[in-house]
Design an enzyme around this catalytic site. Structure first.
Site, mmCIF file in Angstrom:
data_model
loop_
_atom_site.group_PDB
_atom_site.id
_atom_site.type_symbol
_atom_site.label_atom_id
_atom_site.label_comp_id
_atom_site.label_asym_id
_atom_site.label_seq_id
_atom_site.Cartn_x
_atom_site.Cartn_y
_atom_site.Cartn_z
ATOM 1 N N THR A 69 0.854 -1.177 0.000
ATOM 2 C CA THR A 69 0.000 0.000 0.000
ATOM 3 C C THR A 69 0.893 1.232 0.000
ATOM 4 O O THR A 69 2.106 1.132 -0.190
ATOM 5 C CB THR A 69 -0.991 -0.103 1.195
ATOM 6 O OG1 THR A 69 -1.854 1.020 1.155
ATOM 7 C CG2 THR A 69 -0.312 -0.160 2.552
ATOM 8 N N LYS A 73 3.080 1.163 -3.982
ATOM 9 C CA LYS A 73 2.340 0.492 -5.062
ATOM 10 C C LYS A 73 3.036 0.589 -6.427
ATOM 11 O O LYS A 73 2.910 -0.304 -7.243
ATOM 12 C CB LYS A 73 0.917 1.058 -5.161
ATOM 13 C CG LYS A 73 0.019 0.595 -4.019
ATOM 14 C CD LYS A 73 -1.416 1.040 -4.226
ATOM 15 C CE LYS A 73 -2.296 0.487 -3.131
ATOM 16 N NZ LYS A 73 -3.707 0.772 -3.309
ATOM 17 N N GLY A 132 -12.898 11.406 -8.744
ATOM 18 C CA GLY A 132 -11.539 11.104 -8.288
ATOM 19 C C GLY A 132 -10.689 10.552 -9.413
ATOM 20 O O GLY A 132 -11.219 10.025 -10.409
ATOM 21 N N ALA A 136 -7.131 4.571 -6.391
ATOM 22 C CA ALA A 136 -8.339 3.738 -6.384
ATOM 23 C C ALA A 136 -9.140 3.959 -7.667
ATOM 24 O O ALA A 136 -9.639 3.008 -8.272
ATOM 25 C CB ALA A 136 -9.188 4.070 -5.153
ATOM 26 N N LEU A 226 -16.347 4.054 -2.290
ATOM 27 C CA LEU A 226 -15.245 3.147 -1.957
ATOM 28 C C LEU A 226 -14.839 3.224 -0.486
ATOM 29 O O LEU A 226 -14.132 2.363 0.019
ATOM 30 C CB LEU A 226 -14.020 3.469 -2.832
ATOM 31 C CG LEU A 226 -13.859 2.645 -4.103
ATOM 32 C CD1 LEU A 226 -15.128 2.576 -4.907
ATOM 33 C CD2 LEU A 226 -12.709 3.145 -4.942
ATOM 34 N N GLY A 249 -18.163 0.351 0.189
ATOM 35 C CA GLY A 249 -16.778 -0.020 -0.135
ATOM 36 C C GLY A 249 -16.318 -1.305 0.535
ATOM 37 O O GLY A 249 -15.251 -1.832 0.197
HETATM 38 P P1 NDP Z 1 -5.447 9.070 -3.607
HETATM 39 O O1 NDP Z 1 -4.817 9.941 -2.594
HETATM 40 O O2 NDP Z 1 -4.600 8.385 -4.617
HETATM 41 O O3 NDP Z 1 -6.571 9.934 -4.433
HETATM 42 C C1 NDP Z 1 -7.482 10.731 -3.756
HETATM 43 C C2 NDP Z 1 -8.501 11.314 -4.737
HETATM 44 O O4 NDP Z 1 -9.479 12.029 -3.971
HETATM 45 C C3 NDP Z 1 -7.913 12.312 -5.718
HETATM 46 O O5 NDP Z 1 -8.573 12.227 -6.956
HETATM 47 C C4 NDP Z 1 -8.222 13.662 -5.045
HETATM 48 O O6 NDP Z 1 -8.360 14.718 -5.972
HETATM 49 C C5 NDP Z 1 -9.572 13.366 -4.455
HETATM 50 N N1 NDP Z 1 -9.893 14.250 -3.323
HETATM 51 C C6 NDP Z 1 -9.438 14.162 -2.053
HETATM 52 N N2 NDP Z 1 -9.970 15.137 -1.287
HETATM 53 C C7 NDP Z 1 -10.767 15.884 -2.114
HETATM 54 C C8 NDP Z 1 -11.611 17.009 -1.923
HETATM 55 N N3 NDP Z 1 -11.724 17.605 -0.736
HETATM 56 N N4 NDP Z 1 -12.301 17.487 -2.985
HETATM 57 C C9 NDP Z 1 -12.211 16.890 -4.205
HETATM 58 N N5 NDP Z 1 -11.438 15.807 -4.446
HETATM 59 C C10 NDP Z 1 -10.726 15.295 -3.408
HETATM 60 O O7 NDP Z 1 -6.296 8.012 -2.782
HETATM 61 P P2 NDP Z 1 -6.777 6.586 -3.293
HETATM 62 O O8 NDP Z 1 -7.275 6.726 -4.670
HETATM 63 O O9 NDP Z 1 -5.760 5.562 -2.999
HETATM 64 O O10 NDP Z 1 -7.997 6.292 -2.274
HETATM 65 C C11 NDP Z 1 -9.199 7.050 -2.336
HETATM 66 C C12 NDP Z 1 -10.157 6.478 -1.310
HETATM 67 O O11 NDP Z 1 -10.591 5.194 -1.753
HETATM 68 C C13 NDP Z 1 -9.501 6.246 0.073
HETATM 69 O O12 NDP Z 1 -9.962 7.210 0.976
HETATM 70 C C14 NDP Z 1 -9.964 4.885 0.514
HETATM 71 O O13 NDP Z 1 -10.859 5.025 1.605
HETATM 72 C C15 NDP Z 1 -10.748 4.333 -0.647
HETATM 73 N N6 NDP Z 1 -10.275 3.003 -1.013
HETATM 74 C C16 NDP Z 1 -11.097 1.944 -0.727
HETATM 75 C C17 NDP Z 1 -10.741 0.668 -1.053
HETATM 76 C C18 NDP Z 1 -11.652 -0.451 -0.728
HETATM 77 O O14 NDP Z 1 -11.222 -1.622 -0.776
HETATM 78 N N7 NDP Z 1 -12.903 -0.183 -0.423
HETATM 79 C C19 NDP Z 1 -9.446 0.374 -1.721
HETATM 80 C C20 NDP Z 1 -8.656 1.558 -2.008
HETATM 81 C C21 NDP Z 1 -9.063 2.821 -1.645
HETATM 82 P P3 NDP Z 1 -7.085 15.611 -6.429
HETATM 83 O O15 NDP Z 1 -6.438 14.866 -7.568
HETATM 84 O O16 NDP Z 1 -7.698 16.881 -6.847
HETATM 85 O O17 NDP Z 1 -6.172 15.739 -5.228
#
Ligand code: NDP
Length: 283
Positions: A69, A73, A132, A136, A226, A249
């Site tokens: 993680t 990754k 997003g 993920a 998620l 999720g």
């Molecule tokens: P990343 O940090 O790689 O990506 C986060 C994403 O969220 C980005 O697109 C970011 O946008 C967006 N974001 C965060 N805060 C805001 C906000 N306030 N307003 C708008 N956009 C926002 O995280 P991951 O992709 O790894 O994980 C995302 C979520 O998915 C995690 O919180 C986790 O809980 C969940 N997850 C669940 C899994 C499951 O098995 N259920 C597995 C993996 C993840 P920007 O590009 O603009 O920063």
């Protein structure tokens, strides 16, 4: 007749930093115990600069595989012997499997999501909207593209990250994809069938709403989140109040764990045991 004595267990790890809040060990160990499997899953704090040494150590100890993680990754790929199809498209690995003595990188996040989604709707031929563009979103969108959805809309706050994901999908899959910038509350177009929150908005303890015009969620839509903590998010409650079908999720988390265990051990474990453990943790 003498009783068989064998204290040895097969080892599986989880590398990350930080990892203190990662629930996978509790979930996977619940399945190992339920099925009386001679396996142990060990959550291990590995900082970025120690990844190579940690992987060498794990190989020397004959681990069957491991999850990785944040922040490993992508970095782990350089040390592996090969990649599965979706991991190679995503250029990200969350699950490493020892096969014929070689350590192969897989990505089970998107596969776990797809299994969960298919319990509610067959995504083939549907219009999908993803909020997003992080890790993920990348895993989920690649699997949706490979599965044959009709059209994909990525809505993301930062243009750069959104463009990176759209470029990847256009260059490595056949999916028709568009990017929409996220400013204010997003109005979901009426012809979207599946809406997925792949952002970290709503993750406990933050109580922040996903910026969407709730009235644009319609009853023919399947709305997914998620986030696992809390398992039932305000975004899902909003969707349900509009008559949408919802998907949490936890199913994705459980399925990626189940797929990993199948890869490492060949055993098809009972997903209900793992879901129960996750719900117990976050209740
Ligand atoms: P990343 O940090 O790689 O990506 C986060 C994403 O969220 C980005 O697109 C970011 O946008 C967006 N974001 C965060 N805060 C805001 C906000 N306030 N307003 C708008 N956009 C926002 O995280 P991951 O992709 O790894 O994980 C995302 C979520 O998915 C995690 O919180 C986790 O809980 C969940 N997850 C669940 C899994 C499951 O098995 N259920 C597995 C993996 C993840 P920007 O590009 O603009 O920063």
């Amino acid at each position: 007749m003498s009783k068989e004595i064998n204290f040895k267990k097969e080892l599986i790890g989880n590398f990350g930093y930080p990892v203190w809040d990662n629930p996978t060990e509790a979930m996977v160990e619940a399945a190992f115990a339920h099925h009386d499997m001679k396996f142990r899953y060990v959550t291990t704090e590995v900082k970025a600069e120690n990844l190579k040494a940690a992987f060498e150590g794990l190989k020397a100890m004959g681990y069957k595989g491991f999850n990785c993680t944040i922040p490993h990754k992508v970095a782990i790929i350089q040390y592996l012997d090969g990649l599965g199809e979706s991991a190679s498209i995503m250029e990200a690995v969350n699950c490493v499997v020892k096969r014929d003595g070689k350590y192969i990188g897989e990505n089970t996040d998107g596969k776990g999501f797809m299994e969960s989604l298919r319990t509610v709707i067959d995504p083939v031929g549907n219009n999908v909207l993803i909020f997003g563009a992080g890790g993920a979103a990348r895993a989920v969108s690649v699997e949706l593209a490979l599965a044959g959805i009709k059209h994909l809309t990525i809505v993301n706050r930062s243009r750069n990250r959104g463009e990176g994901l759209v470029d990847l999908l256009r260059s490595k899959t056949n999916v028709e994809v568009e990017l929409i910038g996220w400013q204010g509350d997003h109005e979901v177009a009426e012809d979207r069938d599946i809406i997925i929150n792949c952002t970290s908005i709503g993750l406990s303890p933050e109580v922040v709403r996903v910026p969407v015009v709730k009235e644009t969620l319609q009853s023919h839509m399947v709305v997914c989140d998620l986030i696992v903590n809390p398992p039932h998010t305000p975004f899902l409650s909003d969707a349900e109040s509009r008559g949408c079908r919802s998907l949490d999720g936890v199913g994705m988390l459980v399925n990626q764990g189940r797929i990993g265990i199948k890869y490492w051990s060949g055993v098809d474990v009972d997903p209900d045991v793992m879901r129960k453990k996750i719900e117990e943790i976050y209740s």
